[in-house]
Scaffold this active site. Structure first.
Site, PDB file in Angstrom:
ATOM      1  N   ARG A 144       0.861  -1.208   0.000  1.00  0.00           N
ATOM      2  CA  ARG A 144       0.000   0.000   0.000  1.00  0.00           C
ATOM      3  C   ARG A 144       0.886   1.244   0.000  1.00  0.00           C
ATOM      4  O   ARG A 144       0.608   2.216  -0.697  1.00  0.00           O
ATOM      5  CB  ARG A 144      -0.924  -0.020   1.207  1.00  0.00           C
ATOM      6  CG  ARG A 144      -2.250  -0.708   0.966  1.00  0.00           C
ATOM      7  CD  ARG A 144      -2.111  -2.119   0.418  1.00  0.00           C
ATOM      8  NE  ARG A 144      -3.399  -2.781   0.342  1.00  0.00           N
ATOM      9  CZ  ARG A 144      -3.936  -3.492   1.348  1.00  0.00           C
ATOM     10  NH1 ARG A 144      -3.276  -3.676   2.477  1.00  0.00           N
ATOM     11  NH2 ARG A 144      -5.126  -4.040   1.206  1.00  0.00           N
ATOM     12  N   ASP A 173      -0.372  -6.252  -3.484  1.00  0.00           N
ATOM     13  CA  ASP A 173      -1.783  -6.055  -3.179  1.00  0.00           C
ATOM     14  C   ASP A 173      -2.412  -5.333  -4.362  1.00  0.00           C
ATOM     15  O   ASP A 173      -1.741  -5.106  -5.377  1.00  0.00           O
ATOM     16  CB  ASP A 173      -1.957  -5.282  -1.844  1.00  0.00           C
ATOM     17  CG  ASP A 173      -3.181  -5.797  -1.093  1.00  0.00           C
ATOM     18  OD1 ASP A 173      -4.291  -5.688  -1.659  1.00  0.00           O
ATOM     19  OD2 ASP A 173      -3.038  -6.320   0.022  1.00  0.00           O
ATOM     20  N   HIS A 244      -6.955  -9.571  -3.918  1.00  0.00           N
ATOM     21  CA  HIS A 244      -5.955  -8.499  -3.748  1.00  0.00           C
ATOM     22  C   HIS A 244      -4.990  -8.475  -4.933  1.00  0.00           C
ATOM     23  O   HIS A 244      -3.789  -8.263  -4.774  1.00  0.00           O
ATOM     24  CB  HIS A 244      -5.190  -8.677  -2.429  1.00  0.00           C
ATOM     25  CG  HIS A 244      -6.039  -8.376  -1.218  1.00  0.00           C
ATOM     26  ND1 HIS A 244      -6.317  -7.099  -0.806  1.00  0.00           N
ATOM     27  CD2 HIS A 244      -6.688  -9.199  -0.359  1.00  0.00           C
ATOM     28  CE1 HIS A 244      -7.096  -7.144   0.280  1.00  0.00           C
ATOM     29  NE2 HIS A 244      -7.343  -8.403   0.569  1.00  0.00           N
ATOM     30  N   ASP A 306      -6.587 -14.064   1.749  1.00  0.00           N
ATOM     31  CA  ASP A 306      -7.638 -13.339   2.482  1.00  0.00           C
ATOM     32  C   ASP A 306      -8.557 -12.608   1.519  1.00  0.00           C
ATOM     33  O   ASP A 306      -8.184 -12.306   0.383  1.00  0.00           O
ATOM     34  CB  ASP A 306      -7.006 -12.325   3.454  1.00  0.00           C
ATOM     35  CG  ASP A 306      -6.134 -11.302   2.720  1.00  0.00           C
ATOM     36  OD1 ASP A 306      -5.457 -11.696   1.742  1.00  0.00           O
ATOM     37  OD2 ASP A 306      -6.147 -10.128   3.105  1.00  0.00           O
ATOM     38  N   GLU A 307      -9.748 -12.295   1.987  1.00  0.00           N
ATOM     39  CA  GLU A 307     -10.658 -11.345   1.349  1.00  0.00           C
ATOM     40  C   GLU A 307     -10.698 -11.514  -0.176  1.00  0.00           C
ATOM     41  O   GLU A 307     -10.432 -10.563  -0.905  1.00  0.00           O
ATOM     42  CB  GLU A 307     -10.225  -9.913   1.710  1.00  0.00           C
ATOM     43  CG  GLU A 307     -10.248  -9.670   3.207  1.00  0.00           C
ATOM     44  CD  GLU A 307      -9.715  -8.293   3.605  1.00  0.00           C
ATOM     45  OE1 GLU A 307     -10.264  -7.714   4.545  1.00  0.00           O
ATOM     46  OE2 GLU A 307      -8.729  -7.803   2.988  1.00  0.00           O
ATOM     47  N   TRP A 451      -0.418  -2.737   8.520  1.00  0.00           N
ATOM     48  CA  TRP A 451      -0.965  -2.430   7.189  1.00  0.00           C
ATOM     49  C   TRP A 451      -0.755  -0.946   6.946  1.00  0.00           C
ATOM     50  O   TRP A 451      -0.928  -0.127   7.856  1.00  0.00           O
ATOM     51  CB  TRP A 451      -2.453  -2.785   7.138  1.00  0.00           C
ATOM     52  CG  TRP A 451      -2.717  -4.243   7.325  1.00  0.00           C
ATOM     53  CD1 TRP A 451      -3.172  -4.864   8.453  1.00  0.00           C
ATOM     54  CD2 TRP A 451      -2.537  -5.282   6.353  1.00  0.00           C
ATOM     55  NE1 TRP A 451      -3.285  -6.221   8.242  1.00  0.00           N
ATOM     56  CE2 TRP A 451      -2.910  -6.506   6.964  1.00  0.00           C
ATOM     57  CE3 TRP A 451      -2.105  -5.297   5.020  1.00  0.00           C
ATOM     58  CZ2 TRP A 451      -2.848  -7.732   6.291  1.00  0.00           C
ATOM     59  CZ3 TRP A 451      -2.056  -6.520   4.355  1.00  0.00           C
ATOM     60  CH2 TRP A 451      -2.425  -7.722   4.984  1.00  0.00           C
TER      61      TRP A 451
END
Ligand code: ACM
Length: 508
Positions: A144, A173, A244, A306-307, A451
């Site tokens: 990020r 990501d 991601h 994840d996610e 994060w």
């Protein structure tokens, strides 16, 4: 008992002997196999206080190091009785003993720049210590916001100062791919750069339109690994797939589910653009993940997971056909194709495999280690399935959350009332009460998560990380007691962090 030590020892010390006064030149006697660790200590002292550390015979040494292979791998015995005697099984144990020894001396020993230190007085000491958990980690999202090699190496130094032993690098990501892959150059020529980032909180929908990016070459990774080895820290790379993945899709749209061209994402959140489940895409994922793993010989590798929204798969006739061919009932189970394929390839290459806890909802290979982030119960679920787990629940160990409910805290991932104070971190219990004692061995340890959606600079990184990471260090070493008891140790420790140039968040 030792207000200077953080983490404090797990075991009560025995009777102490006579104190000593250390001065430069400092004569150290250690087995040749431990010379590298002594050299790092010597270079730290040279930089901080200008001392000269010399190797000498046992009779004239003031610090004498011995190896006893029956000691625990990360344990150490430290005795001061007219001289300093250290007994360890490994170089890691010695590194921890020397860190503890420095903590027992003046704050200047941790200085970032040269300060005078005429002498270093040590009381009589007799202590034996070892960590309770073997996985004592810190995750760091360099996707990020990209952080350069020097900042990663500084983070390694700081976590080592807390006797943590793993740095988990989140290398991709939706907002950026951060490691060069020679066979797939667009991952970095395209995927490592985005055209802008949110200003303030994502919910405000304002963009800065300032390009952001960067990536590590194989040579950069080698220098990070070499630095980490010196500090007895292992780096765990993470390639987070199949969700991601928008930066991947910006570079190679053929691995996506739709026809629309995508840019590296300029928003925070969870992109709905995920990898498709075609054989060629799984081949690509395996090739890339194995290549990244090869840059980290012997390290565990995190495969993300994840996610991962499955709405694109649910709308894709080809994904639905693959779902049926595999006998899955729901599109979400398609994620298991990635978990199993990547896990098997990495295990065959000799790596341990770690994944976020969502992978428990589909097929998971035996031996996969589950990073339990949504809550501690996910770790319990993993252990009951016979899988090892690393506890990292967001309710306690996410350092991107507000430090307090004070109105002047900088913008963080979630609004009030979500707050994670250092006291809350200190109260974290690594092994949840609900876990049967017969399964406790499945808990490898724990890690904090950094994060970086809302962390763009080194100073802000320091502010969000410390002192919460310092509180965590004592928790995961296994010696946490009451907050009131910890606070004076922490106050003393913050003086060391200040000397080291760390811009931590003040306690009050
Ligand atoms: C995560 O916080 N998405 C692992």
């Amino acid at each position: 008992m030792f207000p200077e030590l953080l983490p404090q020892p797990r075991f009560v010390s025995g009777d102490s002997g006579a104190g000593v006064v250390l001065q430069s030149p400092l004569h150290v006697h250690a087995p040749a196999a431990l010379a590298d660790t002594v050299a790092v200590f010597a270079s730290d002292l040279a930089n901080a206080v200008g001392w000269d550390v010399r190797s000498s015979d046992e009779q004239s040494a003031i610090i004498v190091v011995r190896v006893d292979e029956s000691m625990p791998a990360e344990g150490f015995a430290l005795r001061v009785d007219g001289r300093v005697d250290i007994t360890v099984a490994t170089a890691t144990g010695l590194s921890y003993a020397l860190t503890a020894l420095r903590q027992l001396g003046p704050v200047e020993l941790f200085g970032e720049t040269l300060s005078p230190c005429p002498e270093w007085r040590l009381p009589g000491i007799d202590l034996v210590d070892e960590p309770r958990f073997e996985w004592r980690g810190c995750h760091f999202d360099v996707s990020r916001h990209f952080f350069d090699v020097a900042t990663v190496c500084r983070m390694i130094d700081l976590i080592a100062m807390h006797r943590l032993n793993r740095l988990h690098l989140h290398l991709n990501d939706d907002q950026g791919w951060r490691v060069e892959i020679p066979a797939w150059p667009r991952l970095t020529t395209v995927g490592a750069y985005r055209s802008g980032s949110p200003v303030g909180h994502e919910d405000e929908k304002v963009q800065d339109n300032v390009p952001h990016g960067g990536f590590y070459t194989a040579a950069d990774i080698a220098s990070i690994n070499a630095h980490a080895a010196k500090r007895h820290v292992q780096i765990m790379p993470e390639i987070d797939l199949p969700g991601h993945a928008q930066a991947v899709l910006a570079a190679y749209p053929e691995f996506g589910n739709g026809d629309e061209p995508l840019a590296v994402w300029t928003h925070w959140g969870i992109s709905h653009n995920v990898l498709n489940v075609e054989p060629a895409t799984l081949d690509f994922a395996e090739e890339v993940v194995r290549y990244v793993a090869s840059l980290f010989p012997g390290s565990p590798v995190h495969i993300g997971g994840d996610e991962c929204p499955s709405d694109e798969w649910a709308a894709s006739p080809s994904a639905l056909a693959i779902m049926e061919a595999n006998g899955f009932d729901t599109p979400g189970e398609l994620q298991g194709l990635y978990t199993e394929r990547l896990g098997a390839a990495l295990q065959a290459d000799g790596h341990e495999v770690v994944a976020w806890d969502e992978v428990l909802d589909a097929d998971v290979l035996e031996g996969t280690i589950i990073a339990a982030w949504r809550n501690a119960s996910k770790g319990v679920r993993a252990a009951r399935r016979g899988l090892d787990t690393i506890m990292c629940p967001e309710q306690f160990l996410y350092l991107d959350v507000l430090n307090s409910d004070e109105p002047d805290e900088p913008v963080a991932i979630s609004p009030l009332p979500r707050v994670t104070t250092w006291e809350k971190v200190y109260g974290f219990q690594v092994i949840p009460d609900e876990l049967e004692p017969s399964l406790h061995h499945h808990v490898r340890g724990s890690q904090v998560q950094i994060w970086t959606e809302y962390i763009a600079t080194r100073d802000h990184l320091d502010y969000m990380t410390f002192p919460r990471l310092s509180a965590f260090a004592e928790v995961v070493w296994g010696s946490a007691t009451a907050v009131e008891d910890f606070r004076p140790r922490l106050e003393r420790h913050l003086e060391r962090l200040a000397a080291r140039g760390v811009r931590f968040r003040p306690l009050d």
